[in-house]
Scaffold this motif. Structure first.
Motif, PDB file in Angstrom:
ATOM      1  N   GLY A  30       0.772  -1.233   0.000  1.00  0.00           N
ATOM      2  CA  GLY A  30       0.000   0.000   0.000  1.00  0.00           C
ATOM      3  C   GLY A  30       0.801   1.278   0.000  1.00  0.00           C
ATOM      4  N   ARG A  31       2.126   1.196  -0.007  1.00  0.00           N
ATOM      5  CA  ARG A  31       2.924   2.425  -0.076  1.00  0.00           C
ATOM      6  C   ARG A  31       2.680   3.158  -1.388  1.00  0.00           C
ATOM      7  N   VAL A  32       2.371   2.400  -2.446  1.00  0.00           N
ATOM      8  CA  VAL A  32       1.932   2.984  -3.711  1.00  0.00           C
ATOM      9  C   VAL A  32       0.480   2.555  -3.897  1.00  0.00           C
ATOM     10  N   ALA A  33      -0.410   3.503  -3.921  1.00  0.00           N
ATOM     11  CA  ALA A  33      -1.843   3.198  -3.870  1.00  0.00           C
ATOM     12  C   ALA A  33      -2.411   2.902  -5.261  1.00  0.00           C
ATOM     13  N   PRO A  34      -3.498   2.121  -5.322  1.00  0.00           N
ATOM     14  CA  PRO A  34      -4.189   1.915  -6.595  1.00  0.00           C
ATOM     15  C   PRO A  34      -4.568   3.249  -7.222  1.00  0.00           C
ATOM     16  N   GLY A  35      -4.341   3.375  -8.528  1.00  0.00           N
ATOM     17  CA  GLY A  35      -4.636   4.615  -9.223  1.00  0.00           C
ATOM     18  C   GLY A  35      -3.492   5.611  -9.235  1.00  0.00           C
ATOM     19  N   GLU A  36      -2.468   5.373  -8.413  1.00  0.00           N
ATOM     20  CA  GLU A  36      -1.339   6.296  -8.357  1.00  0.00           C
ATOM     21  C   GLU A  36      -0.477   6.158  -9.606  1.00  0.00           C
ATOM     22  N   ARG A  37       0.070   7.281 -10.041  1.00  0.00           N
ATOM     23  CA  ARG A  37       0.903   7.287 -11.240  1.00  0.00           C
ATOM     24  C   ARG A  37       2.358   7.034 -10.865  1.00  0.00           C
ATOM     25  N   LEU A  38       3.043   6.240 -11.681  1.00  0.00           N
ATOM     26  CA  LEU A  38       4.463   5.972 -11.499  1.00  0.00           C
ATOM     27  C   LEU A  38       5.251   6.784 -12.520  1.00  0.00           C
ATOM     28  N   TYR A  39       6.276   7.486 -12.045  1.00  0.00           N
ATOM     29  CA  TYR A  39       7.105   8.307 -12.911  1.00  0.00           C
ATOM     30  C   TYR A  39       8.491   7.682 -13.017  1.00  0.00           C
ATOM     31  N   GLU A  40       8.869   7.333 -14.238  1.00  0.00           N
ATOM     32  CA  GLU A  40      10.160   6.673 -14.463  1.00  0.00           C
ATOM     33  C   GLU A  40      11.315   7.453 -13.848  1.00  0.00           C
ATOM     34  N   LYS A  41      11.385   8.739 -14.154  1.00  0.00           N
ATOM     35  CA  LYS A  41      12.532   9.536 -13.702  1.00  0.00           C
ATOM     36  C   LYS A  41      12.599   9.616 -12.185  1.00  0.00           C
ATOM     37  N   ALA A  42      11.446   9.814 -11.540  1.00  0.00           N
ATOM     38  CA  ALA A  42      11.431   9.917 -10.080  1.00  0.00           C
ATOM     39  C   ALA A  42      11.889   8.608  -9.436  1.00  0.00           C
ATOM     40  N   ILE A  43      11.426   7.487  -9.987  1.00  0.00           N
ATOM     41  CA  ILE A  43      11.825   6.185  -9.447  1.00  0.00           C
ATOM     42  C   ILE A  43      13.313   5.957  -9.667  1.00  0.00           C
ATOM     43  N   ALA A  44      13.786   6.278 -10.872  1.00  0.00           N
ATOM     44  CA  ALA A  44      15.204   6.098 -11.173  1.00  0.00           C
ATOM     45  C   ALA A  44      16.074   6.942 -10.256  1.00  0.00           C
ATOM     46  N   PRO A  71      -2.705   6.056 -22.542  1.00  0.00           N
ATOM     47  CA  PRO A  71      -2.366   7.245 -23.318  1.00  0.00           C
ATOM     48  C   PRO A  71      -2.649   8.524 -22.532  1.00  0.00           C
ATOM     49  N   ARG A  72      -1.678   9.429 -22.546  1.00  0.00           N
ATOM     50  CA  ARG A  72      -1.772  10.759 -21.920  1.00  0.00           C
ATOM     51  C   ARG A  72      -1.845  10.710 -20.398  1.00  0.00           C
ATOM     52  N   ARG A  73      -1.929   9.513 -19.827  1.00  0.00           N
ATOM     53  CA  ARG A  73      -1.968   9.421 -18.359  1.00  0.00           C
ATOM     54  C   ARG A  73      -0.737   8.734 -17.800  1.00  0.00           C
ATOM     55  N   GLY A  74      -0.028   7.996 -18.628  1.00  0.00           N
ATOM     56  CA  GLY A  74       1.193   7.367 -18.177  1.00  0.00           C
ATOM     57  C   GLY A  74       0.960   6.025 -17.517  1.00  0.00           C
ATOM     58  N   VAL A  75       1.828   5.678 -16.572  1.00  0.00           N
ATOM     59  CA  VAL A  75       1.799   4.384 -15.899  1.00  0.00           C
ATOM     60  C   VAL A  75       1.020   4.515 -14.596  1.00  0.00           C
ATOM     61  N   LEU A  76      -0.040   3.734 -14.467  1.00  0.00           N
ATOM     62  CA  LEU A  76      -0.898   3.792 -13.284  1.00  0.00           C
ATOM     63  C   LEU A  76      -0.959   2.429 -12.605  1.00  0.00           C
ATOM     64  N   VAL A  77      -0.951   2.448 -11.282  1.00  0.00           N
ATOM     65  CA  VAL A  77      -1.152   1.210 -10.527  1.00  0.00           C
ATOM     66  C   VAL A  77      -2.602   0.778 -10.701  1.00  0.00           C
ATOM     67  N   ARG A  78      -2.796  -0.466 -11.085  1.00  0.00           N
ATOM     68  CA  ARG A  78      -4.152  -0.941 -11.355  1.00  0.00           C
ATOM     69  C   ARG A  78      -4.981  -1.062 -10.090  1.00  0.00           C
ATOM     70  N   ARG A  79      -6.249  -0.754 -10.229  1.00  0.00           N
ATOM     71  CA  ARG A  79      -7.213  -1.018  -9.166  1.00  0.00           C
ATOM     72  C   ARG A  79      -7.799  -2.413  -9.420  1.00  0.00           C
ATOM     73  N   LEU A  80      -7.766  -3.267  -8.406  1.00  0.00           N
ATOM     74  CA  LEU A  80      -8.358  -4.594  -8.557  1.00  0.00           C
ATOM     75  C   LEU A  80      -9.831  -4.513  -8.164  1.00  0.00           C
ATOM     76  N   ASN A  81     -10.701  -4.687  -9.130  1.00  0.00           N
ATOM     77  CA  ASN A  81     -12.132  -4.628  -8.844  1.00  0.00           C
ATOM     78  C   ASN A  81     -12.615  -5.983  -8.314  1.00  0.00           C
ATOM     79  N   ARG A  82     -13.909  -6.047  -8.015  1.00  0.00           N
ATOM     80  CA  ARG A  82     -14.459  -7.267  -7.417  1.00  0.00           C
ATOM     81  C   ARG A  82     -14.268  -8.478  -8.320  1.00  0.00           C
TER      82      ARG A  82
END
Length: 218
Positions: A30-44, A71-82
């Motif tokens: 949970g440190r990275v929440a569902p729906g949160e965007r991942l930024y390559e440069k920040a992680i690197a 597209p236009r939103r980048g890399v997002l952590v997936r939300r697991l639905n029911r």
């Protein structure tokens, strides 16, 4: 944030695997929440690596269903639905019950002692009220069952799902119930009773299915 000791060299996993493992862990706990965007440069920058292993790690997580590239939103952590959670539990019922049955037949005393140690780690975590330790011990217990089965295809089939399964194992608002069921499953395995082990594993998975689906209503 502190730069982590990620390094390349002989005898260590490739950087992409190290980065992927770190991101999986953050998503699972949970440190990275569902729906949160991942930024390559920040992680690197944070991990002290180039953007290439980060990009490769993100591709790995995408193939595992943990992130999506939009597209236009980048890399997002997936939300697991029911439905996604239901699908995961269906797979667990099929393979984890089989793993428990095989483990009861095949696990040797050394392996059972290691599993008993994991149960004790879970007990201490529960007594201490340490949520992170409870989650880690829950994950380790289930991972061990897959290995104790002595069937190489079980962990191989589950490998692409492990990130999502580890997230699932951490969704736990009934830690005492989960621990007691782990204890009961260990006893069935130690008694080399495959039918009892399979039955306990099935009931444990069904109880956890109910718990997680209730959580998703909130």
């Amino acid at each position: 944030m502190t730069t982590l000791p990620f390094r390349a060299g002989r005898g260590v996993p490739p950087l992409r695997d190290q980065v992927a493992g770190e991101l999986r862990s953050r998503i699972a706990d949970g440190r990275v929440a569902p729906g949160e965007r991942l930024y390559e440069k920040a992680i690197a920058d944070e991990l002290g690596v180039s953007r290439l292993p980060v990009r490769e790690a993100i591709r790995m997580l995408q193939s595992e269903g943990l992130v999506s590239v939009q597209p236009r939103r980048g890399v997002l952590v997936r939300r697991l639905n029911r439905q996604a959670v239901q699908d995961l539990f269906d797979v667990r019922e099929a393979l984890e019950v089989l793993a428990a049955r095989l483990a009861a037949e095949r696990a040797d005393q050394a392996a059972l002692r290691r599993l008993e140690e994991l149960v004790e780690v879970g007990r201490r975590a529960l007594d201490d009220g340490d949520d992170q330790a409870i989650a880690a011990s829950n994950t380790a217990f289930h991972d061990s069952i897959y290995q104790l089965a002595g069937n190489a295809l079980i962990p191989e089939v589950l490998d692409p799902l492990m990130g999502r399964l580890h997230w699932l194992f951490r969704q736990n608002v009934e830690p005492e119930r989960v621990f007691l069921e782990h204890q009961e499953l260990y006893r069935a395995l130690a008694a080399h009773d495959p039918e009892q082990a399979a039955d306990v594993a099935l009931q444990h998975i069904r109880s956890s299915r109910r718990m997680v689906l209730e959580m998703l209503k909130d």
